[in-house]
Every structure is written in structure tokens, then in C-alpha cells.
Scaffold this active site. Structure first.
Site, PDB file in Angstrom:
ATOM      1  N   HIS A   1       0.347   5.331  -1.136  1.00 49.27           N
ATOM      2  CA  HIS A   1      -0.688   6.042  -0.908  1.00 49.27           C
ATOM      3  C   HIS A   1      -2.218   5.320  -0.669  1.00 49.27           C
ATOM      4  O   HIS A   1      -3.034   5.850  -0.566  1.00 49.27           O
ATOM      5  CB  HIS A   1      -0.723   7.602  -1.500  1.00 49.27           C
ATOM      6  CG  HIS A   1      -1.325   8.778  -0.923  1.00 49.27           C
ATOM      7  ND1 HIS A   1      -2.405   9.336  -1.366  1.00 49.27           N
ATOM      8  CD2 HIS A   1      -0.971   9.331   0.298  1.00 49.27           C
ATOM      9  CE1 HIS A   1      -2.803  10.252  -0.591  1.00 49.27           C
ATOM     10  NE2 HIS A   1      -1.890  10.185   0.444  1.00 49.27           N
TER      11      HIS A   1
ATOM     12  N   LYS B   1      -5.096   3.160  -0.009  1.00 48.89           N
ATOM     13  CA  LYS B   1      -5.998   2.894   1.076  1.00 48.89           C
ATOM     14  C   LYS B   1      -7.211   1.626   0.677  1.00 48.89           C
ATOM     15  O   LYS B   1      -8.256   2.256   0.566  1.00 48.89           O
ATOM     16  CB  LYS B   1      -6.520   4.166   1.685  1.00 48.89           C
ATOM     17  CG  LYS B   1      -5.685   5.337   1.829  1.00 48.89           C
ATOM     18  CD  LYS B   1      -6.320   6.607   1.857  1.00 48.89           C
ATOM     19  CE  LYS B   1      -5.115   7.734   1.911  1.00 48.89           C
ATOM     20  NZ  LYS B   1      -4.768   8.006   0.567  1.00 48.89           N
TER      21      LYS B   1
ATOM     22  N   ASP C   1     -10.776 -12.013   2.588  1.00 45.24           N
ATOM     23  CA  ASP C   1     -11.160 -13.307   2.143  1.00 45.24           C
ATOM     24  C   ASP C   1     -10.983 -13.200   0.583  1.00 45.24           C
ATOM     25  O   ASP C   1     -11.943 -13.623  -0.161  1.00 45.24           O
ATOM     26  CB  ASP C   1     -12.389 -13.909   2.486  1.00 45.24           C
ATOM     27  CG  ASP C   1     -12.447 -14.065   4.013  1.00 45.24           C
ATOM     28  OD1 ASP C   1     -11.307 -14.631   4.482  1.00 45.24           O
ATOM     29  OD2 ASP C   1     -13.432 -14.397   4.500  1.00 45.24           O
TER      30      ASP C   1
END
Length: 222
Positions: A138, A140, A145
Site C-alpha cells: 500500500h 505510495k 536520484d
């Protein structure tokens, strides 16, 4: 000594100018959508923002995320539950064309949901891994870089000279979907904080190793 002082001053100014921003998506973000669609060609690969009086403009908020993807020099590591946004998928495709190395971790079921852009990116050669479990992946977040990853890239490509770059992490409640970007109450933090970017990069690296049994070739449309 003078040159070192100049370098130190430049470094401080450059760090001070790095992004530290909270983006909020709410019910006020779409009141200008129709005008943008008419005036800016929202269906284009990279819509240009015209001045907008809506402080909560969803299109401008999405553009801020795409802007960070567009500044990636070496690597993008994305852990995302659901990803169906065409505009952010286009930003990742532009990164691929620049030679940026992209990796994606997603949920085993959501990879195949209707409109998923992950299978499209996998077909373009982006490695994708998922956990083999009934628990949800779940997360996100997106690291651009990350220093550990940049160093891996330097060794992999045997580079002696590296272009200037610094780490960015984009994290929050937002899934990269039309509903999330233009309907829900969501948040995104974009920051160049070195400790936070290193922490997120370390967790992505740990998950990437843990999900190593799911090869990219297995992530294909059902």
C-alpha cells in the site's frame, strides 16, 4: 581558503533553494478543469500551464509532480499501489527516453487493474516487482536520484564523471489515478531532505530484494 568559502556559500544557497513542499488535493481542485481542457490541450503529452486563479488547481498540482520526474538524471524508484494516470506515465516515458533507470514496486493485484500504466511500462522494459502475499503493498512514494541508487548506476555504467543531481522523495496518501489526482482529499509531500530521501531509498532497496522472486517478465497483462 577564499575558494572554499565561495564553494560553501554556493552549496548553502543551492540547498536552500531545493524543494520542500506540501501539495494538497481537495474538492476545490477541479473547478478550473474545463477551462484548462479548452485552453491548454489537457490531452497532450505535456500540457502547458496558463495562469490559473485557482489556488487548489489539480492540473497544476499534477504538473508539480511531473516536474520532479522531468528533472530526474539517473534513477526513479516508484512504490505505488495503483497507477493509472496518463500524464504521469508520460513523464516516466520521457525519463526512459533520457536514459533514466526506473524500477517499480506495486501490489500484485493492482498491477492488472483496469487502466493500469504499470503493465505498459513493464512492456517498455521497466522492471516491476510485487509481493507474493495477500497483504497489500500500500506504499505510495517515489525517490528520484536517491544517492545509493545513483552510486549503483555509476558503478553499473562505469561512469567517471557524474552530472549534478540531488535526491527528491515524493510521498503521501495519493495514488496516481484520475480519482486521486482530481477527486479525493489527498496529500503529497515533495522534499529534498537528505535524511528522509535516504530512509525511503533504504526501504525501497529492502523491498526490492525481498520481492526478488517476481521478475519483470512475469508482470504481463492478464
Amino acid at each position: 581558503v577564499i575558494w572554499k568559502l565561495v564553494q560553501c556559500s554556493r552549496s548553502k544557497r543551492e540547498k536552500a533553494s531545493r524543494v520542500h513542499e506540501v501539495i494538497v488535493f481537495n474538492e476545490l481542485g477541479e473547478i478550473c478543469a474545463a477551462a484548462h481542457m479548452r485552453n491548454n490541450g489537457i490531452g497532450s503529452q505535456k500540457p502547458q500551464m496558463s495562469p490559473c486563479c485557482n489556488a487548489h488547481c489539480s492540473l497544476r498540482n499534477v504538473a508539480k509532480i511531473a516536474e520532479q520526474i522531468d528533472r530526474a538524471v539517473y534513477s526513479i524508484d516508484l512504490a505505488i499501489f495503483i497507477f493509472s494516470s496518463l500524464s504521469l506515465a508520460d513523464a516516466l516515458k520521457r525519463a526512459l527516453q533520457r536514459g533514466v533507470i526506473i524500477r517499480i514496486i506495486s501490489d500484485g493485484e493492482m498491477v492488472y487493474c483496469t487502466g493500469s500504466q504499470i503493465t505498459m511500462l513493464a512492456q517498455l522494459g521497466v522492471p516491476v516487482r510485487v509481493p507474493i502475499t495477500t497483504n497489500l503493498m500500500h506504499n505510495k512514494f517515489c525517490i528520484i536520484d536517491g544517492m545509493e541508487r545513483v552510486e549503483e548506476t555509476r558503478l553499473l555504467r562505469k561512469l567517471k564523471w557524474m552530472r549534478p543531481c540531488y535526491s527528491i522523495v515524493i510521498s503521501g496518501s495519493l495514488n496516481w489515478t484520475a480519482q486521486g489526482l482530481g477527486g479525493n482529499w489527498e496529500d503529497r509531500i515533495i522534499t529534498a531532505d537528505e535524511k528522509l530521501t535516504a530512509t525511503f531509498q533504504a526501504e525501497f532497496q529492502r523491498m526490492w530484494r525481498a520481492f526478488g522472486k517476481t521478475e519483470a517478465s512475469r508482470i504481463q497483462p492478464k
